[in-house]
Each structure stands twice: as structure tokens, then as C-alpha cells.
Design an enzyme around this catalytic site. Structure first.
Site, PDB file in Angstrom:
ATOM      1  N   GLU A 247      -1.962 -25.300  58.341  1.00 24.42           N
ATOM      2  CA  GLU A 247      -2.604 -24.819  57.157  1.00 24.42           C
ATOM      3  C   GLU A 247      -3.954 -23.781  57.987  1.00 24.42           C
ATOM      4  O   GLU A 247      -4.900 -24.288  58.348  1.00 24.42           O
ATOM      5  CB  GLU A 247      -3.289 -25.468  56.205  1.00 24.42           C
ATOM      6  CG  GLU A 247      -3.770 -24.802  54.797  1.00 24.42           C
ATOM      7  CD  GLU A 247      -4.600 -25.561  54.061  1.00 24.42           C
ATOM      8  OE1 GLU A 247      -5.863 -25.329  53.534  1.00 24.42           O
ATOM      9  OE2 GLU A 247      -4.139 -26.602  53.814  1.00 24.42           O
ATOM     10  N   CYS A 284     -10.431 -23.891  50.638  1.00 23.81           N
ATOM     11  CA  CYS A 284      -9.120 -23.054  51.289  1.00 23.81           C
ATOM     12  C   CYS A 284      -8.439 -22.219  50.163  1.00 23.81           C
ATOM     13  O   CYS A 284      -7.662 -21.260  50.565  1.00 23.81           O
ATOM     14  CB  CYS A 284      -8.165 -23.962  51.961  1.00 23.81           C
ATOM     15  SG  CYS A 284      -7.659 -25.475  50.974  1.00 23.81           S
TER      16      CYS A 284
END
Length: 515
Positions: A247, A284
Site C-alpha cells: 500500500e 492513508c
């Protein structure tokens, strides 16, 4: 003469001063030792009942040590006891959820197709299930010292799959990492597993050595595009490449229709401010680009956002390197032509940053140029409000965006009901779907529910694979299918035997059994 190993310090982000030396950076030999210990733990971890007990014991020990864990994490991250209490609860919930998944066994995806000589061509007896890959490397995240670090979702899902784990600790919270690793190792010994089932190493080079180690079979990473891409490339360049589930970064675009702004501009302004400043903008899934309409409704939204962000107190970022990058990043963006700062983001003090947002005509983002910087993630409490004049500008901006973890659509009441007569809600939703792994309607992307239907991932560079790092299906990253053809019953693994001695859910000749 041998070079002394570099010390690993725990640093207080509120002051920038070292707190204590926690460890030393691992040498290549020490990485090798940790990986080989994990490799040796595969056999005892193969028992699903044992790893189920292990995960539940780990959750219990983390809960029991909660006060110490939260204190250590707050001292190293400045995230605050309230936020960290919630994160610890999420972490132990994940561990228990994966324990339940391991106990159930449905993730093994057992499928049996009996031989059928009457088919053309005849079908042999086929029996398929999934087996663990082997030792897994996990790279801890900076912004989640618990839920995406040593005891986090990557670790929990890998262990549930039957894969031992070696974690590369994040330098922003080494003491928290050591404490959590000790608790997980205690849980291992309490349930009859070797301590080596969970390894921990520190240091940048140790992270590279880890992904290159020939016994590591897969890796999970949460962090920056630059760091993640370097490790991804290293994983692919091995003599035997391995899956790298990274990620890396996400802008998380938001589209606000004129109808939505007209109906609830004040609510949208307050909600956006809360989402973009949550955790000092270090999530995020922080909304980093908002397409909002020109005109009176958009002006009301801007006014509400200005008021809400202006009332936000300065906050501490995870480390001073991130603080410097944030201050430099917002200054460079604010200097671009036609960019304004209704609330100026930047340095809030010697060790803090202040929240703010920038505005720009959306037309500036429809073609390649210096304003492309506004289409890159800026880690911290800032967002960009791009004012559009029509749907063509929305489409043109969206067409230039890279992959994202989330995309959000704020619709008016009639648009959401599909009764506005234009099909605009459906069209905008279809335009956002290719951009992200999770599409949010009339909400905000911060807050990722841990649930079986969750997907936390997205097209590159949001992630390097199509998998999720949150929810039960995260276990699939650490498994591979294997099929046995015409195998004598006595040689079949118990999971694939005709009498189903383990009582597993399965599909036999296309029909579900025991689900």
C-alpha cells in the site's frame, strides 16, 4: 575491523529528542537467523487449532497490557491516548476475527469434483484447496503503530493462513514494536509454538535484506510510494520473484455535486474538515482532492470549510522529517499560479503543523503542467479544493488521476435516489469506480471498517496488487491453491478426504456443503 551496528532510538515527536535506545539495526546474519527461525516454525503453525489459540491469546495479552502499549505508542507517535485506545481495540478485534476465520476453515476453499467418465473428455477426480506460502515479511506502517504494524492486520492474516512472520519495525515506533513483539512471542510459547513464529528486525538495510531472503515467500507493506516501489522492485528482481502486497499512497478524491452543496454546504464543510484533519491528516484515506462546484453553493461550502479548519488546533506529525516534508510541500503548492490558501497550512510551531486547505480552478488540473503537483498526496492536514464549472471538467480531472484507495461522491437527495431525471448520480459513480477500491457515497473515507466485505486496496499506486489488507479476505494474500488429481484416498490430506474428517465447509461437484 567490524563496524558497530547502528543504534535504534525511540524519539519523542513532540520535542524531536531521543527517549532511549531500543535496539540496534539488524545485520544480514541476524535477518537470516530470524527468517530461518520463522521457516522452522511452519510445521507447528500448520495446526489450525494451535494458531487459532495463538491469535486469541495474543489478543488477550495485548488487552491486558493495554495501558503500557498505549503509553509506549503515544510517547513515540503523539497520536494521543484516545486515538490509540481505539486502534488497540481494532487490533485485538482483528486478531480475534482472524482466529475465528482460521477455526472455521472456509478460507481453505475446499473443492471436490468427482471423476466423471461420461463427460467428453472424461473428467478425472480433482480435489483442490489452499495451502500457506511460507514465511512472510511484514513492513510496519508509520501512522498505525498497532493496527498496521507488529500485531496488525498483515501479521494476523498471515498467521491465520499458517505463515510465520518476520516484521521489519518502523523507525518511528521501535519501542512499541519491541513491546508488541514480546507479547506475541509470549502468546506463541503459551500455546505451544516456538518464539520464532514472530520475528522482528530493525533498520533500512534489514528491510532490503528481508525481502531478498530466499526463504521469504511474500511481503506486505504499508508506507510511501518511494519506499514501497523500491521493495516491490527488489521482490520482483529476485531469482525467484515473490508476491509483494504494497500500500503506497492515495489522493482519495471527493466529488461534491452542486445539488449536494446546495442542500447541505455547512454539513459538508464540517465533515470534510473533520476527515482531512483526523489524526493530523496522517490517514492513508485522507481526502486530498475535492472537486466542488463554482457558484453560490460552492461558496457556502468553502465558507463552512474555512470556519471549521480555522478552529483546528496545531498538531504533531509522526516525526520531524514528515513535518519538514509537509511544510515544504504545502508551500510549493501554494506558490503555483491561481492557487489560493483560504486557511494557510504549514508550520504551527517549532514541533507542530497547522491545518489548512488550498483552492484552484479545476481547469488548471485538466491538462499536464506544474499543477500536477496538486494531484500528488501531501501527507498531513491539508486538502485541495478544485472548483469546477461543469461535468466535463469533473470528468477531465478524474481521467488524470492515478489509482486510489477510496473515492467519495457527495450527492443531492434526488441524485442519490436516482429520481433527478438525469442519471447524474449513477454516471458519476461509474466514473469514480475505476479509480478506487472503495467508493463512498454521502460519507467520508476516513475510518476503514474491519468487516468481511471490506476492501482496502486499489489500482496502482494505491497498492501493488488487487488484494485487500483489511477484512477476512486479506488472508488470501498468503495462500496458494493446489489440486490433487486421481490421488489414492490414503494419501490425500485430511482437508480433501471424502468423509471430511475436519468438518470443513466445501463445494462437492458444484454444491455447497457445511457452509
Amino acid at each position: 575491523m567490524a563496524t558497530a551496528a547502528a543504534p535504534v532510538w525511540s524519539v519523542d515527536p513532540r520535542t524531536g529528542k531521543p527517549r532511549e535506545q531500543v535496539a540496534v539495526e539488524a545485520t544480514a546474519a541476524e535477518v537470516d537467523t530470524a527468517v530461518r527461525a520463522a521457516h522452522a516454525a511452519r510445521a507447528p503453525l500448520a495446526d489450525r487449532a494451535v494458531r487459532t489459540a495463538f491469535l486469541r491469546r495474543a489478543a488477550d495479552l495485548l488487552d491486558e497490557a493495554g495501558e503500557a502499549v498505549i503509553e509506549a505508542a503515544d510517547a513515540e507517535t503523539a497520536l494521543g491516548p484516545g486515538r490509540l485506545t481505539g486502534e488497540l481495540a481494532r487490533t485485538t478485534y482483528q486478531l480475534r476475527a482472524f482466529a475465528d476465520l482460521a477455526a472455521d476453515g472456509a478460507f481453505l476453499d475446499v473443492r471436490i469434483d468427482h471423476a466423471d467418465p461420461g463427460l467428453a473428455p472424461p473428467r478425472p477426480d480433482l480435489r483442490r484447496y489452499k495451502i500457506p506460502l511460507g514465511p512472510v515479511a511484514v513492513y510496519a506502517a508509520s501512522n498505525f503503530p498497532l493496527a498496521f504494524s507488529v500485531p496488525g492486520g498483515d501479521t494476523a492474516s498471515a498467521l491465520a493462513a499458517g505463515c510465520p512472520v518476520v516484521v521489519k519495525a518502523h523507525p518511528d515506533h521501535p519501542a512499541t514494536s519491541e513491546l508488541c513483539a514480546a507479547l506475541l512471542r509470549r502468546a506463541a510459547t503459551d500455546t505451544g509454538l516456538p518464539e520464532g513464529v514472530l520475528g522482528l528486525v530493525h533498520g533500512l538495510q534489514a528491510g532490503v535484506d528481508l525481502v531478498r531472503h530466499p526463504l521469504i515467500t511474500a511481503a506486505g507493506f504499508t508506507g510511501s510510494v518511494r519506499g514501497g516501489r523500491a521493495l516491490y522492485d527488489a521482490a520482483a528482481a529476485r531469482p525467484h520473484p515473490i508476491p509483494f502486497h504494497g500500500e503506497l499512497g492515495s489522493l482519495n478524491p471527493v466529488v461534491v455535486t452542486e445539488a449536494a452543496a446546495g442542500e447541505r454546504a455547512e454539513q459538508l464543510g464540517a465533515g470534510l474538515a473533520a476527515s482531512m484533519t483526523l489524526g493530523v491528516g496522517q490517514f492513508c484515506v485522507k481526502p486530498g482532492l475535492v472537486l466542488a462546484p463554482e457558484g453560490a453553493a460552492g461558496d457556502r461550502l468553502l465558507t463552512a470549510l474555512t470556519a471549521a479548519v480555522s478552529n483546528t488546533e496545531p498538531g504533531v506529525l509522526l516525526d520531524h522529517r514528515m513535518r519538514d516534508a509537509f511544510v515544504d510541500g504545502v508551500r510549493t503548492r501554494a506558490e503555483l499560479p491561481d492557487v489560493q490558501a483560504p486557511v494557510t497550512p504549514g508550520a504551527g510551531g517549532e514541533h507542530t503543523v497547522s491545518a489548512g486547505f488550498l483552492t484552484v480552478p479545476a481547469a488548471r488540473l485538466t491538462t499536464e503542467g506544474p499543477h500536477d503537483l496538486l494531484l500528488e498526496e501531501c501527507f498531513g492536514p491539508v486538502t485541495v479544493l478544485a472548483r469546477y464549472t461543469d461535468d466535463a471538467e469533473i470528468a477531465a480531472v478524474l481521467a488524470r488521476l492515478p489509482g486510489n484507495l477510496t473515492a467519495t461522491l457527495q450527492l443531492g437527495e434526488a441524485e442519490g435516489a436516482g429520481s433527478d431525471g438525469t442519471g447524474r448520480g449513477a454516471a458519476l459513480l461509474a466514473g469514480l469506480t475505476p479509480l478506487a477500491g472503495r467508493v463512498v457515497v454521502n460519507g467520508w473515507p476516513t475510518g476503514v471498517a474491519v468487516a468481511p466485505a471490506q476492501h482496502h486496496g486499489g489500482p496502482y499506486p494505491a497498492t501493488t496488487s488487487t488484494s485487500t489488507s483489511v477484512g477476512g479476505t486479506a488472508v488470501e494474500r498468503w495462500l496458494r491453491p493446489v489440486a490433487y488429481q486421481d490421488t489414492p484416498p490414503a494419501l490425500l490430506p485430511p482437508e480433501l478426504r471424502e468423509d471430511n474428517p475436519l468438518g470443513l465447509p466445501r463445494r462437492v461437484d458444484g454444491r455447497a456443503e457445511g457452509a
